[in-house]
Motif scaffolding. Structure first.
Motif, mmCIF file in Angstrom:
data_model
loop_
_atom_site.group_PDB
_atom_site.id
_atom_site.type_symbol
_atom_site.label_atom_id
_atom_site.label_comp_id
_atom_site.label_asym_id
_atom_site.label_seq_id
_atom_site.Cartn_x
_atom_site.Cartn_y
_atom_site.Cartn_z
ATOM 1 N N GLY A 5 1.150 -1.047 0.490
ATOM 2 C CA GLY A 5 0.068 0.008 0.300
ATOM 3 C C GLY A 5 0.717 1.340 -0.201
ATOM 4 O O GLY A 5 0.316 2.188 -0.142
ATOM 5 N N ARG A 6 2.285 1.490 -0.204
ATOM 6 C CA ARG A 6 3.092 2.590 -0.207
ATOM 7 C C ARG A 6 3.160 2.342 -0.988
ATOM 8 O O ARG A 6 4.108 1.375 -1.415
ATOM 9 N N ASP B 129 16.582 3.005 -3.915
ATOM 10 C CA ASP B 129 17.586 3.834 -2.839
ATOM 11 C C ASP B 129 17.478 3.894 -0.929
ATOM 12 O O ASP B 129 15.831 3.228 -1.551
ATOM 13 N N THR B 130 18.004 3.682 -0.432
ATOM 14 C CA THR B 130 17.253 3.201 1.147
ATOM 15 C C THR B 130 16.723 4.076 2.053
ATOM 16 O O THR B 130 15.888 3.259 2.449
ATOM 17 N N TYR B 131 16.241 5.787 1.568
ATOM 18 C CA TYR B 131 14.820 6.479 1.414
ATOM 19 C C TYR B 131 13.691 5.151 0.970
ATOM 20 O O TYR B 131 12.732 4.985 1.805
ATOM 21 N N LEU C 55 8.873 2.017 2.017
ATOM 22 C CA LEU C 55 7.898 0.757 1.437
ATOM 23 C C LEU C 55 7.871 -0.527 2.486
ATOM 24 O O LEU C 55 7.160 -0.945 2.791
ATOM 25 N N VAL C 56 8.543 -0.223 3.327
ATOM 26 C CA VAL C 56 8.684 -1.591 4.709
ATOM 27 C C VAL C 56 7.863 -1.384 5.133
ATOM 28 O O VAL C 56 7.195 -1.972 5.609
ATOM 29 N N ASP C 57 7.860 0.172 6.026
ATOM 30 C CA ASP C 57 7.163 0.515 7.541
ATOM 31 C C ASP C 57 6.973 2.473 7.338
ATOM 32 O O ASP C 57 5.764 2.333 7.924
ATOM 33 N N GLY C 58 7.051 2.650 6.425
ATOM 34 C CA GLY C 58 6.344 4.327 6.124
ATOM 35 C C GLY C 58 7.882 5.049 7.008
ATOM 36 O O GLY C 58 7.360 6.340 7.176
ATOM 37 N N GLY D 142 17.786 0.655 8.395
ATOM 38 C CA GLY D 142 17.381 0.265 9.822
ATOM 39 C C GLY D 142 17.044 -0.742 9.795
ATOM 40 O O GLY D 142 15.722 -1.306 11.105
ATOM 41 N N THR D 143 16.620 -2.006 9.425
ATOM 42 C CA THR D 143 15.927 -2.886 9.340
ATOM 43 C C THR D 143 16.871 -4.468 9.496
ATOM 44 O O THR D 143 17.543 -4.046 8.322
ATOM 45 N N SER D 144 15.869 -5.293 9.365
ATOM 46 C CA SER D 144 16.520 -6.447 8.668
ATOM 47 C C SER D 144 16.491 -6.886 8.009
ATOM 48 O O SER D 144 17.096 -8.487 7.203
ATOM 49 N N ALA D 145 15.525 -6.743 7.021
ATOM 50 C CA ALA D 145 15.442 -6.975 5.547
ATOM 51 C C ALA D 145 16.002 -6.774 4.865
ATOM 52 O O ALA D 145 17.146 -5.207 4.725
ATOM 53 N N GLY D 146 16.969 -7.568 3.783
ATOM 54 C CA GLY D 146 17.617 -7.113 2.486
ATOM 55 C C GLY D 146 16.930 -6.761 1.751
ATOM 56 O O GLY D 146 17.812 -6.377 0.243
ATOM 57 N N HIS D 147 15.863 -7.495 1.420
ATOM 58 C CA HIS D 147 14.866 -7.506 -0.208
ATOM 59 C C HIS D 147 13.469 -7.474 0.618
ATOM 60 O O HIS D 147 12.965 -8.164 1.190
#
Length: 202
Positions: A127-128, A152-154, A159-162, A172-177
């Protein structure tokens, strides 16, 4: 008797003529304005005219409303797995140098293994959405495993959490993909690259 008959006939004709004049007088009066004892005829005409203008004004008001902007149609849509990068030539996290497009690294810059440089792309996840452009090449080897976009990291963190990344080099997240990122190519760039479905680097 004959004279009286003539006088009677003349009187009748004169009366008819006078009536005609009076009738004509009323007709002329009506044409230029209602007689004082019948003002409603003129009012009715005014209301009809006012009503006509009101209708016209209403139409003009309706036409003056701004039309909704047409929706942008994608020239290509699909989904892929996306990774992240911040390639500014600093050597942090093993980056390889300045972006291939020659533009400085920035928010909204994506890397594609094959699309033309400066291609405008919208990415969406849970949704983002973020709209950016292709400004670099990548991912490298991961593109052969289906990872067809480097964000880009921003953009990746949004997309991960807004939220915003810890730094431009660390999301700043554990997600790599992120699997299942939807992409929409809004317009093709005029730089080097190939239009169409993304292809692995090299």
């Amino acid at each position: 008797m004959q004279q009286r008959a003539i006088d009677t006939a003349l009187t009748a004709l004169t009366g008819t003529a006078l009536a005609g004049v009076l009738v004509a007088g009323v007709a002329v009066e009506s044409a230029h304005g209602a007689p004082a004892d019948k003002p409603m005829a003129h009012k009715a005409t005014s209301q009809q005219v006012t009503g006509h203008h009101s209708t016209t004004t209403g139409k003009n008001t309706g036409n003056s409303k701004a039309k909704a902007a047409p929706k942008t149609r994608a020239v290509l849509s699909g989904s892929t797995t996306a990774s992240y990068f911040w390639d500014d030539g600093s050597g942090v996290n093993g980056d390889t140098g300045a972006p291939a497009s020659g533009k400085p690294m920035q928010k909204g810059m994506f890397a594609s293994p094959s699309w033309p440089m400066n291609t405008k792309v919208k990415v969406t996840y849970q949704g983002r959405s973020v709209t950016g452009f292709v400004g670099d090449r990548g991912p490298g080897e991961p593109s052969h495993r289906g990872v067809m976009l480097d964000l880009d990291t921003y953009t990746f963190r949004h997309l991960v959490d807004g939220k915003k990344p810890t730094s431009k080099y660390d999301t700043g997240t554990s997600a790599g993909h992120l699997k299942g990122v939807k992409y929409q190519v809004l317009s093709w760039g005029h730089g080097a690259g190939t239009k169409g479905a993304p292809k692995p680097l090299g």
